[in-house]
Write a protein that holds these residues in place. Structure first.
Motif, mmCIF file in Angstrom:
data_model
loop_
_atom_site.group_PDB
_atom_site.id
_atom_site.type_symbol
_atom_site.label_atom_id
_atom_site.label_comp_id
_atom_site.label_asym_id
_atom_site.label_seq_id
_atom_site.Cartn_x
_atom_site.Cartn_y
_atom_site.Cartn_z
ATOM 1 N N GLU A 1 -0.257 -2.789 -3.963
ATOM 2 C CA GLU A 1 0.320 -2.392 -2.667
ATOM 3 C C GLU A 1 1.554 -3.238 -2.344
ATOM 4 O O GLU A 1 1.712 -4.342 -2.886
ATOM 5 N N LYS B 1 -2.198 0.730 4.218
ATOM 6 C CA LYS B 1 -1.460 0.169 3.087
ATOM 7 C C LYS B 1 -0.292 1.055 2.661
ATOM 8 O O LYS B 1 -0.334 2.274 2.861
ATOM 9 N N SER C 1 -8.237 -0.257 6.855
ATOM 10 C CA SER C 1 -7.006 -0.734 6.227
ATOM 11 C C SER C 1 -5.867 0.268 6.377
ATOM 12 O O SER C 1 -6.107 1.467 6.558
#
Ligand code: FUL
Length: 440
Positions: free
Chosen positions: A347, A438, A436
């Motif tokens: 990422e 990302k 999350s």
């Protein structure tokens, strides 16, 4: 139930621990193997002689290596398909590997496959077809005993299972009769012997059929669905505010909308049942020499709309008559894994800030260290509080991606050269919560 109270309940439907763990596994293999592999059929008739089953070079370690090269984390084997032939030496029938020439009747494909999965560090699961075109018991009460006996063998003799796959297909047996399957009893057996395994069936309890066998995702894929559809799952809410004004009796897996507002309002209660996308790497579920694996583009697209569309991806690879995977499939799986690793391996680090505009709307800004070429934004809701987001927008440079549901994971393809990304949650059932956010 009053509207606001119902929406709060709808936004708080959560996965069981076994469901949450399973969604994290996310991508796994199906292996369809039986007498059909030798007759070139998709549905065996049930009268195939055991003598035709002879995978002289069976190599389950080769299967596992190929599966792992694509990044898959588990494998589900068809221990028995509709033809009734058992890949393990079941005590309850003569129609199995024990009467085949393979290893002089001393072989056990289920054992070899389970052992290879364990050696390779991936999960193992089984498919046991309720429809059995061979069993003389089929169509009578005795068949449910027969089925439970076979299921018990698989549940108790092959170590931990991560998923048990119940095909919904129900045709005639050798007597011309159809069977009433005692799913309640089958489910109870699995809970008793394999409490961590998720159970797949068209109607729940743990994982439901996505409604097609082509890997096609929905416009909005909800893991929170009316219990009218997943009537084997645990109901977690009261009835919707319009429950007395209509009925969802006709709700069916292939329907375009199964968890959106217009449906859930009429529901008698909601449950958590995420979709599993099952698809074969080739046209057929079983091996046919003249079929080719699907293109890398098709596999990538399916991954993005399944694993990246709040579901799981169960990709079938059919072994050849000699018991090995075809080199063409092996090459495609490796290519697929390489493409996934290139896309999602690393990422781009980002500084994340969140501003809440209201209880149900917020903006998340990701500041990248410098201008970067980006391809995907990957969003994950925190399902331990419930699935909430109904609509969102991702913006990067002059590019926009509009999405509906997020759920466990939403992969948003967005190609841009940008030093920041914004994610606006435009509509949600309750305060949006993320596991999350990302950028890749
Ligand atoms: C279907 C079966 O009839 C096919 O043969 C295959 O096993 C597929 C996964 O499920 O219902």
């Amino acid at each position: 139930m009053e509207y606001r109270e119902f929406m709060k309940a709808a936004a708080s439907v959560t996965p069981s621990p076994r469901q949450a763990a399973h969604m994290d596994i996310g991508f796994y293999a199906f292996v369809h193997f039986t007498v059909n592999t030798y007759t070139d059929l998709e549905w065996g008739l049930g009268d195939e002689p055991e003598s035709i089953f002879n995978p002289v070079d069976l190599d389950c370690d080769q299967w596992v290596e190929a599966v792992k090269s694509a990044g898959m984390k588990g494998l589900i084997l068809t221990a028995k398909h509709h033809d009734g032939f058992c890949l393990w030496p079941s005590k309850y029938t003569e129609h199995s590997v024990k009467n085949s020439p393979w290893k002089n009747g001393k072989g056990d494909v289920v054992r070899e496959c389970a052992d290879a999965c364990r050696r390779g560090g991936i999960k193992f699961g089984v498919y046991l077809s309720p429809w059995d075109r061979n069993s003389k018991y089929y169509g009578t009460d005795a068949y449910n005993d027969y089925y439970c006996n076979q299921l018990t063998e698989l549940l108790t003799e092959y170590g931990e299972l991560f998923e048990v796959w119940f095909d919904g297909a129900c045709g005639e047996g050798p007597s011309g009769k159809k069977q009433v399957y005692d799913f309640e009893r089958y489910i109870a057996l699995i809970r008793k012997y394999q409490p961590n395994a998720v159970i797949f069936n068209d109607y729940g309890p743990d994982v439901r059929w996505c409604g097609n066998e082509a890997g096609t995702g929905r416009y909005a894929e909800w893991a929170v669905v009316p219990s009218e559809l997943c009537f084997r799952s645990e109901v977690q809410t009261g009835a919707g505010p319009a429950a007395d004004m209509g009925t969802l009796e006709g709700l069916y897996n292939p329907d375009a909308n199964i968890g959106a507002l217009p449906q859930i309002m009429y529901s008698k209660g909601l449950c958590f049942a995420p979709g599993e996308f099952d698809m074969s790497i080739r046209k057929g579920w079983f091996y046919h020499a003249n079929e080719e694996p699907h293109s890398l583009e098709r596999l990538m697209h399916t991954y993005i709309t399944s694993v990246g569309g709040n579901g799981c991806f169960n990709l079938n690879i059919p072994p050849m008559p000699n018991g090995k995977f075809d080199e063409r499939d092996i090459a495609r799986l490796k290519e697929f894994g390489d493409a996934l690793r290139a896309a999602f391996g690393e990422e781009i680090p980002a500084e994340i800030t969140r501003t809440d505009k209201s209880e149900t709307q917020c903006t998340i800004t990701l500041k990248l260290p410098e201008k970067k070429q980006i391809s995907y934004v990957v969003l994950e809701e925190d399902l331990s509080v419930g699935q909430r987001v109904e609509a969102f927008t991702v913006k990067a440079a002059n590019k926009t991606f509009r999405g509906t549901t997020i759920g466990h994971r939403r992969i948003c393809p967005i190609t841009a050269n940008a030093d920041s990304v914004t994610v606006s949650i435009d509509c949600a059932r309750a305060n949006p919560a993320f596991r999350s956010v990302k950028v890749y």
